[in-house]
Design an enzyme around this catalytic site. Structure first.
Site, short mmCIF file in Angstrom:
data_model
loop_
_atom_site.label_atom_id
_atom_site.label_comp_id
_atom_site.label_asym_id
_atom_site.label_seq_id
_atom_site.Cartn_x
_atom_site.Cartn_y
_atom_site.Cartn_z
N SER A 1 0.81 -1.23 0.00
CA SER A 1 0.00 0.00 0.00
C SER A 1 0.84 1.28 0.00
O SER A 1 0.35 2.34 -0.32
CB SER A 1 -0.93 0.02 1.21
OG SER A 1 -0.19 -0.17 2.40
N ASP B 1 -3.12 7.99 8.38
CA ASP B 1 -4.27 7.26 8.93
C ASP B 1 -3.91 6.25 10.01
O ASP B 1 -4.70 5.37 10.32
CB ASP B 1 -5.03 6.55 7.79
CG ASP B 1 -4.17 5.52 7.08
OD1 ASP B 1 -3.00 5.30 7.50
OD2 ASP B 1 -4.65 4.91 6.11
N HIS C 1 -0.49 4.55 7.21
CA HIS C 1 0.13 5.11 6.00
C HIS C 1 0.55 6.56 6.20
O HIS C 1 0.08 7.23 7.11
CB HIS C 1 -0.86 4.99 4.83
CG HIS C 1 -1.35 3.60 4.64
ND1 HIS C 1 -2.59 3.18 5.05
CD2 HIS C 1 -0.75 2.52 4.11
CE1 HIS C 1 -2.73 1.90 4.79
NE2 HIS C 1 -1.64 1.46 4.21
#
Ligand code: NAG
Ligand code: NAG
Length: 367
Positions: free
Chosen positions: A37, A330, A333
């Site tokens: 990610s 978040d 990330h």
């Protein structure tokens, strides 16, 4: 529980370093990327708003409020953002991104054979990304243009951070971090060697971030803090991982002396920023920008990527008004701002081995 819960894991006006990223247009014409990610530009299901809001003003299929490290690299190379492999409407003439959020360095079989294949676990491992890459080459190199798998010197291979999910998925299980480390690095080395055998000449391999500094780690395991206030246990895993990774990369360099392999020191850059956040324009090194409640503005249940209500505050996660002041987006990330500073440190300020400019000089590119 959302599957992303277990995911791992530069400011133009006040930037104290260089005021802009270096620019090497026409050095590479394509980027082929791998990772999780931290690098995915749209292979996994895009999160809802407020993801992407800062830079793109819309959901942009990235796990950040804006751009990722890879986006800044593409911009420095004068290339468009690297499109996701699964995007059928994308144009791959300047590159393709196989990175997928939730991806593991360890094979899916490792998890299923130990009953760790939790339903929300993304099935994509680095092995799957290699399979996508092979399919992509087959499709691209059909017919008259087929030669040597269509790989030439115009391609920069970017192996983004991978492995942080493996540590997260195995935390609290009988699988030891040392096992994860050995197997993850074996697979990264296998990918790098596979790419070299297909003709890759220029590769960048990114290490893990300092996973102990993520709000997720601070919430779950901050009992012992290290010298910069991050979870000592989790950060030690990052350091051990990155040092073994560099040993492996050095072996590969010895074995393939005509290949340029750059180690991008993500955790070194990350730690430097955490040591002196204000110098880089950050006022919130530890709190997540998008979240709700607690000392880290991070609640395992009501995360930014869910609509869940926190059982503590009865509120949903929401984004802070000034993400450019936050290191973390978040809880897991990073922000556009952090990725920008990290990109600058890696490309411009020696946080890579060998130094990043060697990539350009060895290819005969002048800035
Ligand atoms: C796919 O690519 C198109 C064209 O570049 C872009 O407009 C769209 O946002 C992309 N979609 C995803 C899911 O990345
Ligand atoms: C995994 O689960 C299956 C079905 O519950 C069980 O038969 C098997 O023994 C388990 N394997 C391990 C390694 O725990």
């Amino acid at each position: 529980m959302d599957r992303l819960l277990l995911l791992t894991l530069l400011i133009t006006t006040t930037l104290p370093l260089s005021t802009s990223l270096p620019s090497f247009p026409q050095c590479f014409s394509k980027i082929y990327a791998f990772g999780d990610s931290y690098t995915d530009t749209g292979n996994a299901i895009p999160p809802r708003r407020p993801y992407g809001e800062t830079f793109f003003q819309r959901p942009a299929n990235r796990y950040s409020d804006g751009r990722l490290m890879l986006d800044f690299v593409a911009q420095s190379l004068g290339l468009p953002f690297v499109p996701a492999y699964l995007n059928n409407s994308a144009d791959f003439k300047n590159g393709v991104n196989f990175a997928v959020a939730g991806s593991t360095a360890l094979d899916s079989d490792f998890y299923s054979s130990r009953n760790l294949s939790i339903s929300f676990l993304s099935p994509q491992s680095l092995q799957n990304q290699w399979n996508w890459f092979s399919q992509f080459l087959q499709a691209q190199c059909r017919g008259a243009h087929a030669k040597d798998g269509c790989i030439d010197d115009s391609i920069l291979f970017w192996v983004g951070e991978i492995g942080a999910n493996d540590y997260a998925y195995t935390a609290g299980t009988s699988v030891l971090p040392g096992t994860v480390r050995e197997l993850a690095i074996l697979n990264v080395a296998r990918l790098v060697e596979g790419l070299i055998k297909k003709g890759a000449k220029y590769l960048v391999v990114q290490g893990l971030p300092s996973i102990g500094c993520l709000p997720l780690s601070m919430v779950l395991m901050s009992s012992t803090k290290d010298d910069i206030g991050c979870s000592a246990f989790a950060d030690r895993q990052s350091q051990l991982h990155n040092s073994l990774l560099q040993t492996k990369l050095e072996e590969l360099r010895q074995h393939y002396p005509n290949t340029v392999i750059i180690y991008a020191d993500f955790s070194g850059a990350h730690r430097t920023i955490m040591q002196n956040p204000q110098a880089y324009g950050f006022t919130e090194p530890f709190k997540a920008c998008c979240g709700v409640g607690g000392p880290y503005n991070f609640d395992l249940i009501a995360t930014c990527w869910t609509d869940n209500v926190s059982p503590v505050t009865w509120q949903r996660a929401s984004a802070c008004p000034n993400p450019e002041k936050y290191v973390n987006w978040d809880g897991v990330h990073m922000t556009d701002a952090l990725y920008r500073v990290v990109a600058d440190l890696i490309l411009n300020h020696g946080y890579s081995r060998p130094p990043f400019p060697e990539l350009f000089s060895s290819k005969g590119c002048v800035n």
